[in-house]
Design a protein around this motif. Structure first.
Motif, short mmCIF file in Angstrom:
data_model
loop_
_atom_site.label_atom_id
_atom_site.label_comp_id
_atom_site.label_asym_id
_atom_site.label_seq_id
_atom_site.Cartn_x
_atom_site.Cartn_y
_atom_site.Cartn_z
N PRO B 333 -11.65 -7.53 -5.28
CA PRO B 333 -10.40 -6.87 -5.74
C PRO B 333 -10.40 -5.41 -5.32
O PRO B 333 -11.44 -4.81 -5.10
N ILE B 334 -9.17 -4.89 -5.26
CA ILE B 334 -9.01 -3.51 -4.86
C ILE B 334 -8.66 -2.69 -6.09
O ILE B 334 -7.96 -3.16 -6.97
N ASP B 335 -9.18 -1.48 -6.15
CA ASP B 335 -8.93 -0.63 -7.32
C ASP B 335 -7.74 0.29 -7.07
O ASP B 335 -7.50 0.70 -5.95
N GLY B 336 -7.10 0.64 -8.13
CA GLY B 336 -6.05 1.66 -8.05
C GLY B 336 -4.72 1.10 -7.56
O GLY B 336 -4.64 0.04 -6.96
N LYS B 337 -3.70 1.89 -7.85
CA LYS B 337 -2.35 1.51 -7.47
C LYS B 337 -2.20 1.69 -5.96
O LYS B 337 -2.70 2.67 -5.40
N ILE B 338 -1.53 0.74 -5.35
CA ILE B 338 -1.47 0.76 -3.89
C ILE B 338 -0.06 0.44 -3.42
O ILE B 338 0.67 -0.30 -4.08
N THR B 339 0.33 1.07 -2.33
CA THR B 339 1.64 0.74 -1.76
C THR B 339 1.48 0.51 -0.26
O THR B 339 0.42 0.83 0.31
N TYR B 340 2.50 -0.06 0.34
CA TYR B 340 2.40 -0.42 1.76
C TYR B 340 3.58 0.15 2.53
O TYR B 340 4.73 0.03 2.10
N HIS B 341 3.26 0.77 3.65
CA HIS B 341 4.30 1.34 4.52
C HIS B 341 4.52 0.40 5.70
O HIS B 341 3.62 0.18 6.50
N ASP B 342 5.72 -0.16 5.77
CA ASP B 342 6.03 -1.05 6.90
C ASP B 342 6.26 -0.20 8.15
O ASP B 342 7.21 0.59 8.19
N PRO B 343 5.44 -0.37 9.16
CA PRO B 343 5.76 0.34 10.41
C PRO B 343 7.11 -0.19 10.92
O PRO B 343 7.40 -1.37 10.82
N CYS B 344 7.91 0.71 11.47
CA CYS B 344 9.25 0.30 11.93
C CYS B 344 9.17 -0.88 12.88
O CYS B 344 9.97 -1.80 12.84
N LYS B 345 8.17 -0.81 13.77
CA LYS B 345 8.13 -1.80 14.85
C LYS B 345 7.70 -3.17 14.37
O LYS B 345 8.03 -4.18 15.00
N THR B 346 6.94 -3.23 13.29
CA THR B 346 6.54 -4.55 12.79
C THR B 346 7.41 -4.97 11.62
O THR B 346 7.51 -6.15 11.31
N GLY B 347 8.04 -4.00 10.98
CA GLY B 347 8.88 -4.32 9.82
C GLY B 347 10.30 -4.58 10.24
O GLY B 347 10.64 -5.65 10.73
N ARG B 348 11.12 -3.52 10.12
CA ARG B 348 12.54 -3.66 10.42
C ARG B 348 12.78 -4.21 11.82
O ARG B 348 13.68 -5.01 12.04
N ARG B 349 11.99 -3.79 12.75
CA ARG B 349 12.22 -4.23 14.13
C ARG B 349 11.19 -5.26 14.59
O ARG B 349 11.02 -5.49 15.78
N ALA B 365 -4.33 -6.59 -5.55
CA ALA B 365 -3.96 -5.18 -5.59
C ALA B 365 -2.90 -4.93 -6.66
O ALA B 365 -2.06 -5.78 -6.92
N ASP B 366 -3.00 -3.75 -7.28
CA ASP B 366 -1.93 -3.29 -8.17
C ASP B 366 -0.85 -2.74 -7.25
O ASP B 366 -0.73 -1.55 -7.04
N TYR B 367 -0.09 -3.69 -6.70
CA TYR B 367 0.81 -3.33 -5.60
C TYR B 367 2.17 -2.86 -6.10
O TYR B 367 2.76 -3.45 -6.99
N VAL B 368 2.64 -1.79 -5.53
CA VAL B 368 3.98 -1.33 -5.88
C VAL B 368 4.76 -1.08 -4.59
O VAL B 368 4.25 -0.49 -3.64
N PHE B 400 8.27 14.12 7.76
CA PHE B 400 7.20 13.49 6.97
C PHE B 400 7.33 13.82 5.48
O PHE B 400 6.84 13.10 4.64
N LYS B 401 8.02 14.92 5.20
CA LYS B 401 8.21 15.27 3.78
C LYS B 401 9.01 14.20 3.05
O LYS B 401 8.83 13.99 1.85
N ILE B 402 9.90 13.54 3.79
CA ILE B 402 10.65 12.43 3.18
C ILE B 402 9.67 11.33 2.81
O ILE B 402 9.75 10.74 1.74
N LYS B 403 8.73 11.11 3.72
CA LYS B 403 7.74 10.06 3.49
C LYS B 403 6.89 10.39 2.26
O LYS B 403 6.61 9.53 1.43
N ILE B 404 6.50 11.65 2.17
CA ILE B 404 5.66 12.06 1.04
C ILE B 404 6.40 11.81 -0.27
O ILE B 404 5.86 11.23 -1.22
N LYS B 405 7.67 12.20 -0.28
CA LYS B 405 8.47 12.01 -1.50
C LYS B 405 8.56 10.53 -1.86
O LYS B 405 8.43 10.14 -3.02
N GLN B 406 8.77 9.73 -0.82
CA GLN B 406 8.95 8.30 -1.03
C GLN B 406 7.68 7.67 -1.59
O GLN B 406 7.73 6.88 -2.53
N VAL B 407 6.54 8.05 -1.03
CA VAL B 407 5.27 7.48 -1.50
C VAL B 407 4.95 8.02 -2.89
O VAL B 407 4.52 7.27 -3.78
#
Lengths: 216, 469, 354
Positions: B333-349, B365-368, B400-407
């Protein structure tokens, strides 16, 4: 030949001829171009057909963009629907369409038509105001402004003709018809064609993304 | 790496990788090829390229823009700067003019009323289609006409390749890959050295050039010249799974600077060298390394008839997800809260959304989910080669500041990515902003949490230096 | 014809009370938008008015205009005023004929040179042979009679705007008075026929004030032609509510709904029919169930079908629009095919550059 005779005779006639010829010219000139072949294997064998959903689903922004696009979406919907209702709901318009196609349907009471016409005009004003006050977002060009004027003109002149404002009724009516003729002529060469392109454009993107298993 | 506690890590941390990379990128600018053609020929070739690449689909998109401005709400570069020149719709303007003058149904008329394209305009375009567009496709999600600006930008990149106007860093790497077949000097020898190092130091075997194998695995220059942990993790997972796998010295590079720069010929050449190798060894599955654009470069390469290939092309996260769903990954198992960033090329595209999430699920994972997640994910700002462009630093940093806010909104302690570009960009952004999040690579995270049975390898675990701050 | 010397004497001899006469003056003054203070002036002036010499020329016409004025069931004040003028020449009404009739015209022209009013009904063929009176072509007679006229009143749409004779294909090359006479004041009283009150009103105005009333852009007296039928129509509320007769025998027609869809030209026809009405205020066309045909407007006969509503496009539709579609399709497909060829060539060149 009076102005009215010119307007509802040769003017609107040539405008319709240009509208029809120009629209079909532009449509075919684009749609008959080569089709790009994407040879890669689709994620689902028949999944690409799901892409056509985008034509309908894009009618409203996803919740992700609700807040950012709220003003424009609501006002644009008001404008488009109000304009559509006015175009097909006013007695005089139905008479014109009937003289052209033979089809006819009951009209709205004039007061309702005027009210909706005002909604259309006001929403169009609201859209141009936003465009003017946010230049960095809209990157407007000359075509955007010409299009706005040519769309606003029939609304303004139509309301004025109905209210018997300005010149005498037959002159105002002629100006109204002439403004519509101008819009018809402008249609095939301008962004007004989006009223047709949106279907193809959405479908095109829907298919491109559905190919990869993404619903946009 | 997490082999035995006794084995000291020899590969640098990813922060070090990132710093080392910055130095290498700096050198690229001096290596960029100079233009060889006259201005007129460069303009002509750019125009001809667009003529050759414009089909009905592109034409429809160019025709249907109504300047409604909604794309600006979706674009991270516009949102970060508020500068009108970064409005996505503006990127199409020059393309539309060329289209209207050369291909469109009223081209005879537009030739009369529009100006011919000048080299200066193409030079100005460079910033719009390279520096300030990661071809992430987020604007398509909001466009009421559904215009796929990213595709159009890609064609413009092709045009700028023809006009010898590729930004220095990308041009240098494109030339290197085209003429020497390497990226940052990552040759077959580099691969062999890395394989030997991993075998000698960690005792992890990487099969190379097996005459036949079920699974062919790719690597990438980032892993070969800097981040050995990536390849090590891949090898440990493959061995853990016990699959019949190999790497091929004539087709190991995921990265494709043909796609990134817009050089269609290189794109095709590079992809074909890999599919040829895969066919030769009779592979059933081709696993693409964690290198976002490599996924569309291979899996969604429109020039390669995917349907007739005897193997599947899957992205690393897809492969891991498939294994996780099949219960073949035995993970702690993995510890701590975790989130996942979809790379554009593998996610949306790319459409690989569920598989990486299945992997994280397999680790309990405590995935959010990110707000604006999945199809609506914000680009990190470093994709499509932008991470390499020194000139784009401000754009990258601001967006990248948008990304920081989002995460930050998720409250997660760790953000998992599955793309070398994203990871480099995240790492650079993390250090610059003293961001208190951990950035982890999916493949290294999985390797780190493998429960190796004695038959496969020693079972001890240690923390993995590469993913920590 | 009566021979009293003043209008007042004539009216009294016909048993018209002064009260009735003042009522007429009030009506005429108010219709013609004259100030109220002018009513007694008008009454006095009319009572004292000497017989006005009038020459009435009838060219390509149907006598409807004369009929409208004279064929009332009961004698009217309009009719009496008409009786009162010295109609020195009117070949329909005058007793004299042949040489004597023409002599009367010539005598009046000589005797009242510069003072007589010239009333014209009917259009004038510019090809002289098409219509002659006593061997004189209409064209010559008009030009000849106009020389010494004080003013010309073009009675009816034919004289004012060409009317039916001028309608396509205009076989006689007919023209209205105003096309031929440009050096005299001309007042148009169009209508097919015009309202009698409009004719007598103008004459009363002239008798009273010695001037012609205010005119609109089409030289019509604003007093009678200043407003369109639609604005004065008693069926207007049905228009506003969107209630229309669709055919002449449907429920809407029986309920007296708006006739717009049946081609009523009320909105573009300027006349006083809707409030002055006809036959001593009995009715007018719309009231009797037929739309206005806009007979007081230039070119009314050619401008649109009587039963086509104002909003209809006035052009042949099908074939031209269909050929426009074909032209568009050919041009579009051609443009695309040429673009395809160009694209192939460029793609080959691009490949060669690699």
């Amino acid at each position: 030949m009076t102005l009215l005779e010119f307007a509802r005779g040769p003017a609107i006639h040539w405008a319709l001829i240009i509208l029809v010829a120009g629209t079909i010219w532009r449509l075919l000139g684009v749609l008959a171009l080569t089709r790009g072949g994407d040879l890669s294997r689709p994620r689902d064998a028949f999944g690409n057909y799901k892409g056509y959903r985008t034509v309908f689903s894009r009618a409203w922004p996803s919740s992700e963009f609700n807040v950012a696009t709220r003003y424009q979406t609501i006002v644009a919907y008001l404008f488009h629907f109000a304009t559509l209702i006015v175009v097909v709901g006013i007695t005089a318009h139905i008479e014109f369409i009937q003289s052209l196609t033979g089809a006819s349907w009951p009209a709205l009471p004039n007061a309702v038509g005027v009210a909706i016409g005002i909604v259309a005009l006001v929403s169009l004003l609201a859209l141009i105001l936003r465009r003017l006050t946010n230049p960095s977002i809209y990157c407007s060009n000359l075509g955007d402004y010409i299009t706005w004027i040519l769309v606003a003109a029939p609304l303004i002149t139509g309301l004025m003709a109905f209210a018997h404002l300005g010149p005498r009724y037959e002159t105002m009516l002629a100006i109204h018809i002439l403004s519509v003729a101008l819009m018809f002529i402008w249609f095939p060469f301008s962004k007004l064609m989006h009223s047709i392109w949106f279907v193809f454009s959405r479908a095109q993107s829907g298919l491109t993304y559905a190919h990869k298993g993404v619903q946009i | 790496m997490s082999t035995s506690a006794a084995v000291a890590p020899i590969f640098p941390t990813f922060e070090q990788v990132c710093q080392g990379f910055a130095g290498q990128i700096g050198m690229l600018r001096q290596m960029a090829p100079e233009p060889t053609l006259t201005d007129a020929v460069r303009v002509e070739r750019a125009i001809d390229t667009l003529i050759a690449e414009t089909n009905a689909g592109e034409a429809v998109w160019l025709e249907s823009c109504i300047h409604c401005g909604q794309c600006t709400t979706a674009c991270h570069f516009f949102q970060a700067t508020g500068e009108t020149k970064y409005a996505p719709m503006r990127k199409m303007d020059l393309y539309r003019r060329i289209y209207q003058r050369e291909v469109g149904p009223f081209r005879w008329w537009y030739k009369l009323i529009t100006r011919p394209v000048k080299l200066k305009e193409l030079e100005d375009l460079q910033e719009l289609v390279y520096d300030s567009c990661s071809e992430c496709g987020r604007c398509t999600m909001v466009c009421p006409m559904g215009i796929d600006t990213a595709s159009l930008v890609h064609h413009l990149r092709s045009a700028l390749v023809a006009a010898e106007l590729v930004p220095a860093e990308l041009a240098a790497l494109t030339a290197e890959q085209k003429h020497r077949g390497t990226i940052f000097g990552a040759s077959a020898d580099t691969l062999m050295n890395m394989i030997n190092t991993i075998r000698d130091h960690y005792g992890v075997t990487i099969p190379l050039d097996k005459p036949s194998a079920e699974v062919m695995v790719l690597s990438s220059a980032v892993d070969l010249v800097a981040n050995g942990n990536g390849l090590l993790a891949t090898a440990r997972i493959m061995n853990h799974l016990g699959v019949d796998w190999t790497m091929c010295s004539d087709g190991f590079e995921s990265a494709n600077f043909g796609l990134l720069s817009g050089d269609m010929a290189l794109w095709r050449q590079q992809s074909e060298s890999i599919t040829t190798a895969a066919q030769r060894i009779g592979a059933k599955t081709l696993v693409i390394a964690e290198c976002g654009h490599a996924y569309p470069a291979l899996r969604w390469n429109p020039m390669i008839k995917g349907g007739s290939l005897p193997f599947d092309m899957v992205y690393m996260s897809e492969f891991l997800g498939r294994m996780a769903k099949a219960g073949r990954l035995n993970l702690t198992p993995i510890d701590g809260k975790i989130t996942y960033h979809d790379p554009c090329k593998t996610g949306r595209r790319g459409g690989a959304f569920d598989q990486p999430r299945a992997v994280l699920q397999a680790m309990n994972a405590d995935y959010v989910e990110l707000p604006s997640g999945r199809e609506y994910n914000w680009c990190c700002g470093g994709g499509a080669g932008i991470f390499l462009l020194e000139r784009a630093t401000r754009l990258r940093d601001e967006s990248f500041k948008i990304k920081i806010k989002q995460v930050n909104a998720t409250g997660a302690a760790t953000v998992v990515v599955s793309c070398a570009s994203c990871r480099l960009n995240f790492e650079a952004g993390r250090v610059k902003n003293h961001w208190d999040k951990e950035v982890a690579s999916l493949v290294e995270l999985v390797a780190d949490h493998l429960i190796d049975t004695p038959a496969q390898a020693p079972a001890a675990k240690s923390s993995q230096p590469g993913v920590t701050a | 014809m009566t021979r009293q010397s003043t209008l007042g004497a004539l009216l009294r001899s016909q048993g018209v009370s002064r009260r009735a006469f003042l009522k007429f003056c009030t009506t005429t003054a108010s219709v013609m938008a004259l100030p109220a203070s002018l009513i007694p002036v008008m009454a006095d002036a009319l009572e004292q008015a000497q017989r006005q010499s009038v020459i009435w020329l009838s060219f390509q016409e149907c006598t409807g205009c004369t009929e409208a004025l004279t064929r009332s069931h009961a004698p009217t004040l309009e009719g009496l005023i008409f009786d009162f003028i010295s109609l020195d020449y009117h070949h329909t009404l005058q007793a004299a004929s042949g040489r004597a009739a023409e002599a009367a015209r010539e005598e009046a022209m000589r005797e009242h040179a510069g003072k007589y009013l010239l009333l014209v009904d009917g259009s004038i063929p510019t090809v002289k042979a098409y219509s002659t009176i006593a061997g004189i072509s209409n064209l010559d007679m008009l030009k000849d009679s106009a020389v010494n006229a004080a003013a010309i009143i073009a009675v009816g749409t034919c004289a004012a705007y060409g009317g039916l004779p001028m309608a396509a294909p205009n076989p006689t090359s007919a023209v209205p008075v105003s096309d031929l006479i440009t050096d005299k004041p001309i007042i148009n009283i169009p209508g097919c026929p015009p309202l009698p009150l409009a004719i007598t009103g103008v004459i009363a105005h002239y008798l009273t004030l010695g001037t012609l009333p205010a005119l609109d852009a089409l030289d019509r007296p604003l007093a009678f032609f200043g407003e369109n039928i639609h604005d004065r129509c008693y069926r207007r509320p049905f228009y506003d509510r969107g209630l229309f007769a669709e055919t002449f025998d449907d429920a809407g027609a029986r309920k007296g709904w708006c006739l717009y869809k049946l081609g009523c030209k009320g909105p573009v026809a300027y006349n006083a029919c809707a409030h002055v009405k006809w036959n001593q205020g009995v009715s007018f066309p719309i009231q009797s169930g037929h739309g206005c045909i806009g007979c007081s407007e230039p070119g009314f006969w050619d401008s649109a079908g009587i039963y086509e509503s104002i909003a209809d496009g006035q052009f042949g539709t099908g074939p031209k629009l269909a050929s426009a579609a074909v032209v568009g399709a050919v041009a579009g497909a051609g443009a695309a095919l040429l673009a395809r060829g160009k694209k192939e060539k460029k793609a080959a060149a691009h490949a060669a550059n690699e």
